[in-house]
Design a protein around this motif. Structure first.
Motif, PDB file in Angstrom:
ATOM      1  N   GLN A 191      35.708  33.968   7.670  1.00  0.00           N
ATOM      2  CA  GLN A 191      34.907  33.105   6.803  1.00  0.00           C
ATOM      3  C   GLN A 191      35.746  31.915   6.347  1.00  0.00           C
ATOM      4  O   GLN A 191      36.805  32.080   5.727  1.00  0.00           O
ATOM      5  N   PRO A 192      35.293  30.706   6.618  1.00  0.00           N
ATOM      6  CA  PRO A 192      36.056  29.505   6.233  1.00  0.00           C
ATOM      7  C   PRO A 192      36.136  29.337   4.714  1.00  0.00           C
ATOM      8  O   PRO A 192      35.210  29.689   3.977  1.00  0.00           O
ATOM      9  N   ARG A 193      37.233  28.754   4.293  1.00  0.00           N
ATOM     10  CA  ARG A 193      37.457  28.418   2.884  1.00  0.00           C
ATOM     11  C   ARG A 193      37.930  26.974   2.854  1.00  0.00           C
ATOM     12  O   ARG A 193      38.889  26.637   3.555  1.00  0.00           O
ATOM     13  N   LEU A 250      45.805  34.447  15.640  1.00  0.00           N
ATOM     14  CA  LEU A 250      46.464  33.236  15.161  1.00  0.00           C
ATOM     15  C   LEU A 250      47.281  32.591  16.263  1.00  0.00           C
ATOM     16  O   LEU A 250      47.327  31.349  16.381  1.00  0.00           O
ATOM     17  N   VAL A 251      47.938  33.388  17.074  1.00  0.00           N
ATOM     18  CA  VAL A 251      48.706  32.848  18.205  1.00  0.00           C
ATOM     19  C   VAL A 251      47.787  32.047  19.127  1.00  0.00           C
ATOM     20  O   VAL A 251      48.117  30.933  19.563  1.00  0.00           O
ATOM     21  N   GLU A 252      46.620  32.591  19.402  1.00  0.00           N
ATOM     22  CA  GLU A 252      45.658  31.898  20.265  1.00  0.00           C
ATOM     23  C   GLU A 252      45.183  30.598  19.626  1.00  0.00           C
ATOM     24  O   GLU A 252      45.066  29.560  20.303  1.00  0.00           O
ATOM     25  N   TRP A 253      44.904  30.635  18.319  1.00  0.00           N
ATOM     26  CA  TRP A 253      44.449  29.422  17.637  1.00  0.00           C
ATOM     27  C   TRP A 253      45.552  28.362  17.581  1.00  0.00           C
ATOM     28  O   TRP A 253      45.270  27.171  17.681  1.00  0.00           O
ATOM     29  N   ARG A 254      46.798  28.804  17.407  1.00  0.00           N
ATOM     30  CA  ARG A 254      47.905  27.853  17.381  1.00  0.00           C
ATOM     31  C   ARG A 254      47.987  27.100  18.714  1.00  0.00           C
ATOM     32  O   ARG A 254      48.278  25.889  18.752  1.00  0.00           O
ATOM     33  N   GLN A 255      47.744  27.780  19.789  1.00  0.00           N
ATOM     34  CA  GLN A 255      47.769  27.145  21.104  1.00  0.00           C
ATOM     35  C   GLN A 255      46.650  26.124  21.257  1.00  0.00           C
ATOM     36  O   GLN A 255      46.749  25.198  22.075  1.00  0.00           O
ATOM     37  N   GLN A 256      45.581  26.291  20.446  1.00  0.00           N
ATOM     38  CA  GLN A 256      44.463  25.349  20.474  1.00  0.00           C
ATOM     39  C   GLN A 256      44.625  24.254  19.427  1.00  0.00           C
ATOM     40  O   GLN A 256      43.730  23.411  19.257  1.00  0.00           O
ATOM     41  N   GLY A 257      45.771  24.253  18.712  1.00  0.00           N
ATOM     42  CA  GLY A 257      46.065  23.198  17.753  1.00  0.00           C
ATOM     43  C   GLY A 257      45.577  23.435  16.341  1.00  0.00           C
ATOM     44  O   GLY A 257      45.632  22.536  15.500  1.00  0.00           O
ATOM     45  N   TRP A 258      45.081  24.670  16.025  1.00  0.00           N
ATOM     46  CA  TRP A 258      44.605  24.946  14.667  1.00  0.00           C
ATOM     47  C   TRP A 258      45.791  25.310  13.781  1.00  0.00           C
ATOM     48  O   TRP A 258      46.644  26.125  14.146  1.00  0.00           O
ATOM     49  N   LEU A 292      32.414  33.542  10.752  1.00  0.00           N
ATOM     50  CA  LEU A 292      32.334  33.024  12.111  1.00  0.00           C
ATOM     51  C   LEU A 292      33.033  33.959  13.092  1.00  0.00           C
ATOM     52  O   LEU A 292      34.022  34.600  12.748  1.00  0.00           O
ATOM     53  N   PRO A 293      32.566  34.002  14.333  1.00  0.00           N
ATOM     54  CA  PRO A 293      33.335  34.684  15.371  1.00  0.00           C
ATOM     55  C   PRO A 293      34.597  33.883  15.669  1.00  0.00           C
ATOM     56  O   PRO A 293      34.647  32.667  15.418  1.00  0.00           O
ATOM     57  N   VAL A 335      36.171  29.154  15.125  1.00  0.00           N
ATOM     58  CA  VAL A 335      37.026  28.712  14.028  1.00  0.00           C
ATOM     59  C   VAL A 335      37.762  27.409  14.337  1.00  0.00           C
ATOM     60  O   VAL A 335      37.745  26.467  13.512  1.00  0.00           O
ATOM     61  N   PRO A 336      38.439  27.269  15.473  1.00  0.00           N
ATOM     62  CA  PRO A 336      39.207  26.027  15.698  1.00  0.00           C
ATOM     63  C   PRO A 336      38.341  24.767  15.692  1.00  0.00           C
ATOM     64  O   PRO A 336      38.819  23.682  15.334  1.00  0.00           O
ATOM     65  N   SER A 337      37.059  24.870  16.080  1.00  0.00           N
ATOM     66  CA  SER A 337      36.197  23.698  16.149  1.00  0.00           C
ATOM     67  C   SER A 337      35.381  23.484  14.881  1.00  0.00           C
ATOM     68  O   SER A 337      34.592  22.539  14.815  1.00  0.00           O
ATOM     69  N   PHE A 338      35.566  24.368  13.881  1.00  0.00           N
ATOM     70  CA  PHE A 338      34.772  24.244  12.659  1.00  0.00           C
ATOM     71  C   PHE A 338      35.212  23.014  11.878  1.00  0.00           C
ATOM     72  O   PHE A 338      36.416  22.793  11.636  1.00  0.00           O
ATOM     73  N   ILE A 339      34.229  22.203  11.447  1.00  0.00           N
ATOM     74  CA  ILE A 339      34.498  20.985  10.683  1.00  0.00           C
ATOM     75  C   ILE A 339      33.850  21.139   9.312  1.00  0.00           C
ATOM     76  O   ILE A 339      32.615  21.231   9.204  1.00  0.00           O
ATOM     77  N   PRO A 340      34.658  21.207   8.241  1.00  0.00           N
ATOM     78  CA  PRO A 340      34.093  21.357   6.892  1.00  0.00           C
ATOM     79  C   PRO A 340      33.251  20.154   6.528  1.00  0.00           C
ATOM     80  O   PRO A 340      33.597  19.013   6.829  1.00  0.00           O
TER      81      PRO A 340
END
Length: 576
Positions: A343-345, A400-408, A562-563, A567-572
């Motif tokens: 869940q985004p914050r 988190l490792v996967e998201w870091r590779q995507q630039g998050w 969110l699944p 998450v990496p593409s979520f724009i607040p």
């Protein structure tokens, strides 16, 4: 003259082996003199004519005082004349009698003696003498009483054991009036195992004894407290007329158990969950009532606000479901049925995404999606909380490792609600290792813990949180505004931020609720703590939080959980 000659000869041998040539009368007298048992010879009317030294010692009188006195007047007995008349009647019919007699000794203590009496008749069959043999069995009686106490009581706490509880209950329930009921309370100490594991059994035993003493103070006449397990107690209360009265009394009991126990330099807080069943409403047999109270106790343990629960039919249905789930949680781990949603914050000032909260879910093959508040109690029953905590950390770290590779670049907040006991049992290094093994830093994570749990300030949990913070992990106090909260304690907790409970933002929010929110946010700001509001669903709530200076928000207005892939593409995006 001849008897005096033999007597002198025997007396000359005192300290050695008596002369075997002495006659039987002198030998008998010598045996009387040295025997441990007290011996008294009386005439036919019960007056003392001869005693041995042991009898004088038992009676605490010398021989000259005893001679000529009636046996019933020898000492300060605890028996009346009727008791001795019954003995005399038995002697006449059966020639002998034996039994216990009691007296008060010179120290004011009750001494118990075993007395044997026998009639002696002459050649004509007429009673000539009465012989009495007495032995002090006070120590034996004390030992028997001690053994009986140990057989029916817990040796550590001195409370009743399960066997005595059952026999006591069966007796007391039969003597109740038709409109009288009993309340059976099943008490499980919430945080005793971490104390036992972290500080040792010696400290744990002292904590148990202290808490047992508090329980005994909460138990009145004709009531009972029993220890039936390592950290499980049962109380039975009487004179329970109203349910409100019962809950009020049980509330005071929980408060008494939550007060810290001081052992050496430690202040250890335990607390308890209480389940209650009623006789005869819920059952007539104590085993049934124990099972139902145990069921209600687990219901109470799953709550964050109240730790007291009264048994009902819904509790039993939930217990059956939890028993089934406890058997299936292990399969869920092995068959990869568990998963995390996030869940985004977001920050209100810059509308950035500093973190997402990892939420544990179970995709059950029959029940569908099962929430943690349903299956975590079952996991606790199965002893799997530790494995679940490790799984959450490992899964989140890998993600988190996967998201870091995507630039998050955000952090993951681990919601440990329901898993706190694993932290309190000092399994900190194992969880930190799981993070590092995935190639991530503990500083990339946050921990969220329930406020009612952390506010108890157990030393073991404080050490764990300090270790996490030393490793760089941020700590949030979750559910603030729901359950236990003390303003004066907040400043001393090893935390970095607070999360306001979603219950504070209800549709029926009034001026008092607004004042509570404003006060909490102001206090956190003064202490330099980050503030997050949960459950934000409307623009009105968002405007209120902006006005009072809340820093971050999460909820349906921001985004639903969110699944991982989203998450990496979520724009607040929030309306100003």
């Amino acid at each position: 003259m001849e008897q005096q000659h033999w007597l002198q000869k025997v007396e000359a041998n005192i300290g050695g082996v008596p002369d075997i040539s002495c006659d039987s009368q002198l030998l008998t007298r010598r045996i009387m003199q040295y025997t441990r048992e007290g011996i008294v010879i009386m005439d036919a009317r019960g007056r003392v004519v001869e005693v041995n030294p042991a009898f004088c010692q038992h009676c605490e009188l010398d021989a000259s005082t005893l001679l000529g006195r009636h046996l019933t007047h020898v000492s300060k007995g605890l028996h009346n004349g009727r008791y001795y008349r019954r003995i005399w009647k038995r002697l006449q019919y059966q020639e002998q009698w034996e039994g216990e007699v009691e007296q008060i000794n010179r120290h004011g203590e009750v001494a118990t003696h075993w007395l044997m009496l026998r009639l002696i008749r002459d050649e004509a069959g007429i009673i000539s003498h009465i012989i009495g043999i007495v032995d002090n069995i006070s120590r034996l009686r004390q030992s028997e009483e001690r053994l009986s106490f140990l057989a029916h009581h817990d040796s550590l706490t001195g409370t009743a054991n399960r066997e005595f509880l059952i026999s006591w209950f069966n007796r007391i329930s039969m003597a109740l009036a038709t409109d009288e009921q009993l309340a059976l309370l099943f008490i499980d100490l919430d945080r005793f195992k971490p104390i036992n594991d972290g500080f040792g059994h010696g400290v744990g035993d002292r904590v148990l004894k202290a808490l047992a003493g508090r329980l005994q103070k909460m138990t009145g006449d004709n009531e009972i407290v029993a220890r039936i397990g390592g950290d499980e107690f049962v109380l039975v209360w009487r004179d329970i007329d109203e349910e409100s009265q019962l809950f009020e009394r049980a509330g005071r009991l929980v408060e008494a158990l939550e007060a810290p126990v001081r052992v050496d330099h430690h202040e250890l807080s335990v607390g308890a969950s209480v389940g209650i069943s009623l006789y005869p409403l819920h059952g007539l047999e104590i085993e049934t009532l124990l099972r139902y109270a145990d069921t209600a106790m687990y219901e109470a343990k799953s709550r964050s606000r109240s730790h007291i629960s009264l048994f009902d039919s819904h509790s039993f249905s939930r217990l059956k479901q939890r028993t089934r789930l406890a058997q299936e949680v292990r399969e869920a781990l092995e068959q990869q049925q568990l998963y995390l949603e996030y869940q985004p914050r977001i920050t209100l000032q810059h509308q950035t995404l500093p973190a997402v909260e990892a939420l544990l879910r179970w995709h059950h093959p029959v029940l569908g999606v099962v929430m943690p508040n349903v299956f975590l109690p079952a996991a606790r029953d199965a002893g799997l909380l530790g494995r679940l905590a490790e799984w959450v950390c490992t899964e989140a770290a890998a993600q988190l490792v996967e998201w870091r590779q995507q630039g998050w670049s955000g952090r993951i907040s681990l919601n440990m609600s329901g898993l706190e006991p694993e932290l309190e049992q000092l399994r900190i290094l194992r969880l930190l290792d799981r993070l590092r093994e995935q190639g991530v830093s503990p500083a990339d994570f946050e921990l969220e813990l329930r406020s009612d749990f952390i506010m108890r300030r157990s030393e073991s949990l404080m050490r764990v949180l300090t270790a996490f913070r030393d490793a760089g992990t941020t700590i949030y106090l979750d559910n603030v505004g729901h359950g236990r909260f003390r303003f004066d304690t907040l400043k001393s907790l090893p935390i970095d931020g607070i999360k306001l409970d979603r219950g504070l933002l209800s549709d029926s929010m009034d001026e008092f609720d607004r004042a509570v929110i404003q006060s909490l946010l102001a206090l956190a700001r003064t202490l330099g703590l980050t503030t997050v509001a949960c459950g934000v669903e409307t623009q009105a709530q968002l405007a209120l939080l902006r006005q009072y200076g809340c820093q971050q928000v999460q909820g349906a207005l921001v985004a639903s959980p969110l699944p991982p892939a989203q998450v990496p593409s979520f724009i607040p995006a929030l309306a100003e």
